[in-house]
Design an enzyme around this catalytic site. Structure first.
Site, PDB file in Angstrom:
ATOM      1  N   PRO A  93       0.815  -1.218   0.000  1.00  0.00           N
ATOM      2  CG  PRO A  93      -0.662  -1.499   1.777  1.00  0.00           C
ATOM      3  CD  PRO A  93       0.620  -2.018   1.216  1.00  0.00           C
ATOM      4  CD  GLU A 121       0.384  -6.441  11.201  1.00  0.00           C
ATOM      5  OE1 GLU A 121       0.336  -5.204  11.163  1.00  0.00           O
ATOM      6  OE2 GLU A 121      -0.602  -7.183  11.070  1.00  0.00           O
ATOM      7  NE  ARG A 159      -7.848  -7.081 -20.307  1.00  0.00           N
ATOM      8  CZ  ARG A 159      -8.165  -5.992 -21.004  1.00  0.00           C
ATOM      9  NH1 ARG A 159      -7.360  -4.933 -20.983  1.00  0.00           N
ATOM     10  NH2 ARG A 159      -9.250  -5.929 -21.732  1.00  0.00           N
ATOM     11  CG  ASP A 174     -10.017  -0.724 -28.626  1.00  0.00           C
ATOM     12  OD1 ASP A 174      -8.816  -0.968 -28.837  1.00  0.00           O
ATOM     13  OD2 ASP A 174     -10.961  -1.180 -29.285  1.00  0.00           O
TER      14      ASP A 174
HETATM   15  N1  4GY Z   1      -2.956  -2.388  -1.437  1.00  0.00           N
HETATM   16  N2  4GY Z   1      -1.467  -2.967  -3.148  1.00  0.00           N
HETATM   17  C1  4GY Z   1      -1.219  -4.155  -1.344  1.00  0.00           C
HETATM   18  C2  4GY Z   1      -1.366  -4.686   0.012  1.00  0.00           C
HETATM   19  C3  4GY Z   1      -0.503  -6.256   1.701  1.00  0.00           C
HETATM   20  C4  4GY Z   1       1.787  -6.435   4.714  1.00  0.00           C
HETATM   21  C5  4GY Z   1       3.157  -5.743   2.769  1.00  0.00           C
HETATM   22  C6  4GY Z   1      -1.959  -3.127  -1.935  1.00  0.00           C
HETATM   23  O1  4GY Z   1      -0.480  -3.834  -3.331  1.00  0.00           O
HETATM   24  N3  4GY Z   1      -0.319  -4.572  -2.229  1.00  0.00           N
HETATM   25  O2  4GY Z   1      -2.276  -4.318   0.739  1.00  0.00           O
HETATM   26  N4  4GY Z   1      -0.451  -5.618   0.395  1.00  0.00           N
HETATM   27  C7  4GY Z   1       0.670  -5.889   2.582  1.00  0.00           C
HETATM   28  C8  4GY Z   1       0.610  -6.740   3.808  1.00  0.00           C
HETATM   29  C9  4GY Z   1       3.091  -6.570   4.031  1.00  0.00           C
HETATM   30  C10 4GY Z   1       1.974  -6.059   1.865  1.00  0.00           C
END
Ligand code: 4GY
Length: 250
Positions: A93, A121, A159, A174
Protein backbone atom coordinates in the site's frame (compact mmCIF):
# COMPACT_ATOMS: atom_id res chain seq x y z
CA UNK A 1 6.95 -12.44 -30.28
CA UNK A 2 6.44 -10.30 -27.20
CA UNK A 3 6.54 -12.30 -24.01
CA UNK A 4 6.32 -11.51 -20.29
CA UNK A 5 8.37 -13.25 -17.61
CA UNK A 6 7.32 -13.06 -13.98
CA UNK A 7 8.99 -14.52 -10.90
CA UNK A 8 6.69 -14.33 -7.90
CA UNK A 9 8.12 -14.56 -4.38
CA UNK A 10 5.57 -15.43 -1.71
CA UNK A 11 4.98 -17.44 1.45
CA UNK A 12 1.71 -18.69 -0.04
CA UNK A 13 2.24 -19.96 -3.60
CA UNK A 14 -1.17 -21.65 -3.50
CA UNK A 15 -2.93 -18.27 -3.68
CA UNK A 16 -1.50 -17.72 -7.18
CA UNK A 17 -2.25 -21.18 -8.50
CA UNK A 18 -5.95 -20.99 -9.32
CA UNK A 19 -5.94 -17.67 -11.20
CA UNK A 20 -2.81 -18.56 -13.23
CA UNK A 21 -4.43 -21.84 -14.27
CA UNK A 22 -7.76 -20.57 -15.53
CA UNK A 23 -9.15 -18.82 -18.57
CA UNK A 24 -7.06 -16.23 -20.41
CA UNK A 25 -3.96 -16.38 -18.19
CA UNK A 26 -3.87 -20.16 -18.54
CA UNK A 27 -4.18 -19.88 -22.33
CA UNK A 28 -1.48 -17.17 -22.48
CA UNK A 29 0.86 -19.45 -20.51
CA UNK A 30 0.08 -22.42 -22.75
CA UNK A 31 0.86 -20.27 -25.82
CA UNK A 32 4.20 -19.24 -24.32
CA UNK A 33 3.23 -15.56 -24.20
CA UNK A 34 3.22 -15.45 -20.42
CA UNK A 35 5.82 -17.21 -18.34
CA UNK A 36 5.32 -17.37 -14.58
CA UNK A 37 7.29 -19.03 -11.86
CA UNK A 38 6.12 -18.93 -8.26
CA UNK A 39 8.68 -19.54 -5.52
CA UNK A 40 8.06 -20.04 -1.83
CA UNK A 41 10.20 -17.71 0.32
CA UNK A 42 10.18 -20.42 3.00
CA UNK A 43 12.30 -22.61 0.70
CA UNK A 44 15.12 -20.07 1.14
CA UNK A 45 15.20 -20.11 4.95
CA UNK A 46 18.23 -21.73 6.51
CA UNK A 47 17.17 -22.69 10.05
CA UNK A 48 15.53 -25.97 10.96
CA UNK A 49 12.19 -24.30 11.74
CA UNK A 50 12.15 -22.58 8.33
CA UNK A 51 11.57 -19.19 9.96
CA UNK A 52 10.51 -16.54 7.45
CA UNK A 53 9.25 -13.86 9.88
CA UNK A 54 10.08 -12.46 13.29
CA UNK A 55 8.89 -9.86 15.81
CA UNK A 56 9.69 -6.20 15.10
CA UNK A 57 12.66 -4.38 16.65
CA UNK A 58 11.23 -1.63 18.84
CA UNK A 59 8.31 -3.80 19.86
CA UNK A 60 4.70 -3.76 18.84
CA UNK A 61 2.28 -6.26 17.43
CA UNK A 62 2.60 -8.17 14.19
CA UNK A 63 5.43 -9.94 12.47
CA UNK A 64 8.04 -8.73 10.01
CA UNK A 65 9.31 -10.74 7.05
CA UNK A 66 13.00 -11.43 7.58
CA UNK A 67 15.51 -10.01 5.09
CA UNK A 68 17.71 -13.14 4.90
CA UNK A 69 15.36 -15.57 3.14
CA UNK A 70 14.28 -12.90 0.64
CA UNK A 71 17.92 -12.10 -0.18
CA UNK A 72 18.56 -15.82 -0.71
CA UNK A 73 15.52 -16.10 -2.95
CA UNK A 74 16.70 -13.16 -5.08
CA UNK A 75 20.13 -14.79 -5.37
CA UNK A 76 18.51 -18.03 -6.51
CA UNK A 77 16.47 -16.22 -9.16
CA UNK A 78 19.53 -14.36 -10.44
CA UNK A 79 21.56 -17.57 -10.52
CA UNK A 80 18.80 -19.30 -12.50
CA UNK A 81 19.00 -16.68 -15.28
CA UNK A 82 22.67 -15.73 -15.70
CA UNK A 83 23.24 -12.55 -17.70
CA UNK A 84 19.59 -11.53 -17.56
CA UNK A 85 18.34 -8.27 -16.12
CA UNK A 86 15.51 -7.92 -13.65
CA UNK A 87 12.91 -5.44 -12.51
CA UNK A 88 11.85 -6.04 -8.92
CA UNK A 89 8.51 -4.80 -7.68
CA UNK A 90 7.15 -4.94 -4.13
CA UNK A 91 3.38 -4.98 -3.85
CA UNK A 92 2.45 -2.72 -0.97
CA UNK A 93 0.00 0.00 0.00
CA UNK A 94 3.05 2.31 0.27
CA UNK A 95 3.62 2.00 -3.47
CA UNK A 96 2.68 4.23 -6.38
CA UNK A 97 -0.86 3.52 -7.54
CA UNK A 98 -0.97 0.90 -10.30
CA UNK A 99 -2.99 2.03 -13.32
CA UNK A 100 -3.59 1.22 -16.98
CA UNK A 101 -0.57 3.27 -18.03
CA UNK A 102 1.76 1.28 -15.77
CA UNK A 103 0.10 -1.94 -17.03
CA UNK A 104 0.89 -0.88 -20.62
CA UNK A 105 4.50 -0.09 -19.73
CA UNK A 106 4.94 -3.40 -17.91
CA UNK A 107 3.42 -5.32 -20.84
CA UNK A 108 6.39 -4.12 -22.91
CA UNK A 109 8.97 -4.89 -20.22
CA UNK A 110 11.94 -6.91 -21.52
CA UNK A 111 13.42 -7.67 -18.12
CA UNK A 112 12.28 -10.57 -15.96
CA UNK A 113 9.85 -9.05 -13.44
CA UNK A 114 10.20 -10.15 -9.83
CA UNK A 115 6.99 -9.60 -7.85
CA UNK A 116 7.69 -9.67 -4.14
CA UNK A 117 4.65 -10.37 -1.97
CA UNK A 118 4.72 -9.48 1.70
CA UNK A 119 2.35 -11.08 4.18
CA UNK A 120 1.45 -10.43 7.80
CA UNK A 121 2.38 -6.92 8.93
CA UNK A 122 5.46 -5.78 7.14
CA UNK A 123 8.75 -6.53 5.44
CA UNK A 124 12.24 -5.68 6.71
CA UNK A 125 13.11 -2.25 5.28
CA UNK A 126 16.57 -3.42 4.14
CA UNK A 127 14.88 -5.60 1.53
CA UNK A 128 13.23 -2.51 0.09
CA UNK A 129 16.46 -0.48 0.23
CA UNK A 130 18.68 -3.10 -1.36
CA UNK A 131 16.49 -5.22 -3.63
CA UNK A 132 13.31 -3.42 -4.61
CA UNK A 133 13.31 -1.18 -7.70
CA UNK A 134 9.73 -0.05 -7.38
CA UNK A 135 6.79 -0.29 -4.97
CA UNK A 136 3.34 -0.63 -6.50
CA UNK A 137 -0.05 -0.43 -4.83
CA UNK A 138 -3.27 -1.66 -6.44
CA UNK A 139 -5.36 0.67 -4.29
CA UNK A 140 -5.70 2.47 -1.00
CA UNK A 141 -6.69 -0.46 1.19
CA UNK A 142 -4.75 -3.12 3.05
CA UNK A 143 -4.75 -6.76 1.93
CA UNK A 144 -3.62 -9.74 3.99
CA UNK A 145 -0.72 -10.09 1.59
CA UNK A 146 0.65 -8.93 -1.75
CA UNK A 147 -0.43 -12.09 -3.64
CA UNK A 148 -3.79 -10.79 -4.87
CA UNK A 149 -2.08 -7.56 -5.92
CA UNK A 150 0.59 -9.50 -7.82
CA UNK A 151 -2.16 -11.34 -9.68
CA UNK A 152 -3.79 -8.03 -10.58
CA UNK A 153 -0.51 -6.75 -12.02
CA UNK A 154 0.14 -9.96 -13.98
CA UNK A 155 -3.42 -10.03 -15.31
CA UNK A 156 -3.58 -6.38 -16.37
CA UNK A 157 -0.18 -6.52 -18.11
CA UNK A 158 -0.62 -9.93 -19.75
CA UNK A 159 -3.93 -9.12 -21.45
CA UNK A 160 -2.20 -6.27 -23.31
CA UNK A 161 0.29 -8.63 -25.00
CA UNK A 162 -0.47 -9.26 -28.67
CA UNK A 163 -2.07 -12.70 -29.04
CA UNK A 164 -3.30 -13.02 -25.45
CA UNK A 165 -6.83 -11.88 -26.18
CA UNK A 166 -8.63 -13.54 -29.08
CA UNK A 167 -10.38 -11.47 -31.78
CA UNK A 168 -13.64 -11.75 -29.84
CA UNK A 169 -12.08 -10.33 -26.71
CA UNK A 170 -9.63 -7.86 -28.13
CA UNK A 171 -12.14 -5.06 -28.70
CA UNK A 172 -12.16 -4.73 -24.93
CA UNK A 173 -8.55 -3.70 -25.15
CA UNK A 174 -9.59 -0.21 -26.19
CA UNK A 175 -12.09 0.35 -23.41
CA UNK A 176 -9.56 1.96 -21.12
CA UNK A 177 -6.92 2.62 -23.76
CA UNK A 178 -8.06 6.21 -24.24
CA UNK A 179 -8.57 6.77 -20.52
CA UNK A 180 -12.38 6.75 -20.72
CA UNK A 181 -14.87 4.37 -19.12
CA UNK A 182 -16.57 1.84 -21.36
CA UNK A 183 -19.89 2.47 -23.11
CA UNK A 184 -22.90 0.23 -22.28
CA UNK A 185 -23.20 -3.19 -23.96
CA UNK A 186 -26.27 -5.25 -24.87
CA UNK A 187 -26.95 -8.71 -26.25
CA UNK A 188 -30.13 -10.67 -27.08
CA UNK A 189 -33.01 -10.37 -26.40
CA UNK A 190 -33.84 -6.90 -27.79
CA UNK A 191 -36.38 -6.46 -25.00
CA UNK A 192 -35.81 -7.66 -21.42
CA UNK A 193 -37.97 -6.87 -18.36
CA UNK A 194 -39.64 -4.16 -20.44
CA UNK A 195 -36.30 -2.51 -21.25
CA UNK A 196 -35.26 -2.10 -24.88
CA UNK A 197 -31.85 -2.10 -26.47
CA UNK A 198 -31.17 1.42 -27.87
CA UNK A 199 -32.49 1.58 -31.46
CA UNK A 200 -29.20 2.80 -32.89
CA UNK A 201 -27.52 -0.52 -31.99
CA UNK A 202 -30.10 -2.38 -34.12
CA UNK A 203 -29.84 0.10 -37.01
CA UNK A 204 -26.85 -1.43 -38.78
CA UNK A 205 -25.45 2.10 -39.29
CA UNK A 206 -21.89 1.71 -38.02
CA UNK A 207 -20.96 5.37 -38.16
CA UNK A 208 -23.99 6.15 -35.96
CA UNK A 209 -23.15 3.26 -33.64
CA UNK A 210 -19.54 4.47 -33.24
CA UNK A 211 -20.75 8.01 -32.48
CA UNK A 212 -23.31 6.70 -29.95
CA UNK A 213 -20.70 4.56 -28.20
CA UNK A 214 -18.23 7.45 -27.98
CA UNK A 215 -20.91 9.74 -26.56
CA UNK A 216 -21.97 7.07 -24.01
CA UNK A 217 -18.34 6.50 -22.98
CA UNK A 218 -17.94 10.25 -22.46
CA UNK A 219 -21.24 10.37 -20.55
CA UNK A 220 -20.33 7.44 -18.27
CA UNK A 221 -16.96 9.02 -17.53
CA UNK A 222 -18.47 12.45 -16.87
CA UNK A 223 -21.02 10.99 -14.44
CA UNK A 224 -19.03 8.25 -12.70
CA UNK A 225 -15.37 9.31 -12.92
CA UNK A 226 -15.08 12.95 -13.97
CA UNK A 227 -11.49 12.97 -12.63
CA UNK A 228 -10.47 10.75 -15.57
CA UNK A 229 -11.38 13.46 -18.09
CA UNK A 230 -8.33 15.48 -17.05
CA UNK A 231 -5.98 12.84 -18.49
CA UNK A 232 -8.17 11.19 -21.17
CA UNK A 233 -7.33 11.32 -24.89
CA UNK A 234 -9.98 13.78 -26.10
CA UNK A 235 -10.57 15.22 -29.56
CA UNK A 236 -12.12 18.64 -30.17
CA UNK A 237 -15.32 16.80 -31.11
CA UNK A 238 -15.23 14.93 -27.74
CA UNK A 239 -14.93 18.26 -25.92
CA UNK A 240 -17.97 19.61 -27.78
CA UNK A 241 -19.97 16.50 -26.89
CA UNK A 242 -18.92 16.87 -23.24
CA UNK A 243 -20.05 20.50 -23.21
CA UNK A 244 -23.47 19.38 -24.53
CA UNK A 245 -23.65 16.59 -21.92
CA UNK A 246 -22.79 18.99 -19.10
CA UNK A 247 -25.68 21.26 -20.22
CA UNK A 248 -28.09 18.30 -20.40
CA UNK A 249 -27.10 16.99 -16.99
CA UNK A 250 -27.51 20.33 -15.24
N1 4GY B 1 -2.96 -2.39 -1.44
N2 4GY B 1 -1.47 -2.97 -3.15
C1 4GY B 1 -1.22 -4.15 -1.34
C2 4GY B 1 -1.37 -4.69 0.01
C3 4GY B 1 -0.50 -6.26 1.70
C4 4GY B 1 1.79 -6.43 4.71
C5 4GY B 1 3.16 -5.74 2.77
C6 4GY B 1 -1.96 -3.13 -1.93
O1 4GY B 1 -0.48 -3.83 -3.33
N3 4GY B 1 -0.32 -4.57 -2.23
O2 4GY B 1 -2.28 -4.32 0.74
N4 4GY B 1 -0.45 -5.62 0.39
C7 4GY B 1 0.67 -5.89 2.58
C8 4GY B 1 0.61 -6.74 3.81
C9 4GY B 1 3.09 -6.57 4.03
C10 4GY B 1 1.97 -6.06 1.87
Amino acid sequence: MRRLNFEVLTLFPGILEGPLNESILKRARDKGLLNTSVRNIRDYTEDKHKTADDSPYGGGAGMVLKAGPIFKAFEAIKAAYPGESFLSILLSPQGRLFDQQRAEELSGEKRRIILLCGHYEAIDERVIDALVDEELSIGDYVLTGGELAALVVIDAAARLLPGVLGDEESAYRDSFGDGLLDHPHYTRPAEFLGRNVPDVLLSGNHADIDRWRRREALKATLIKRPDLLATADLTDEDRKILEGLRQELE
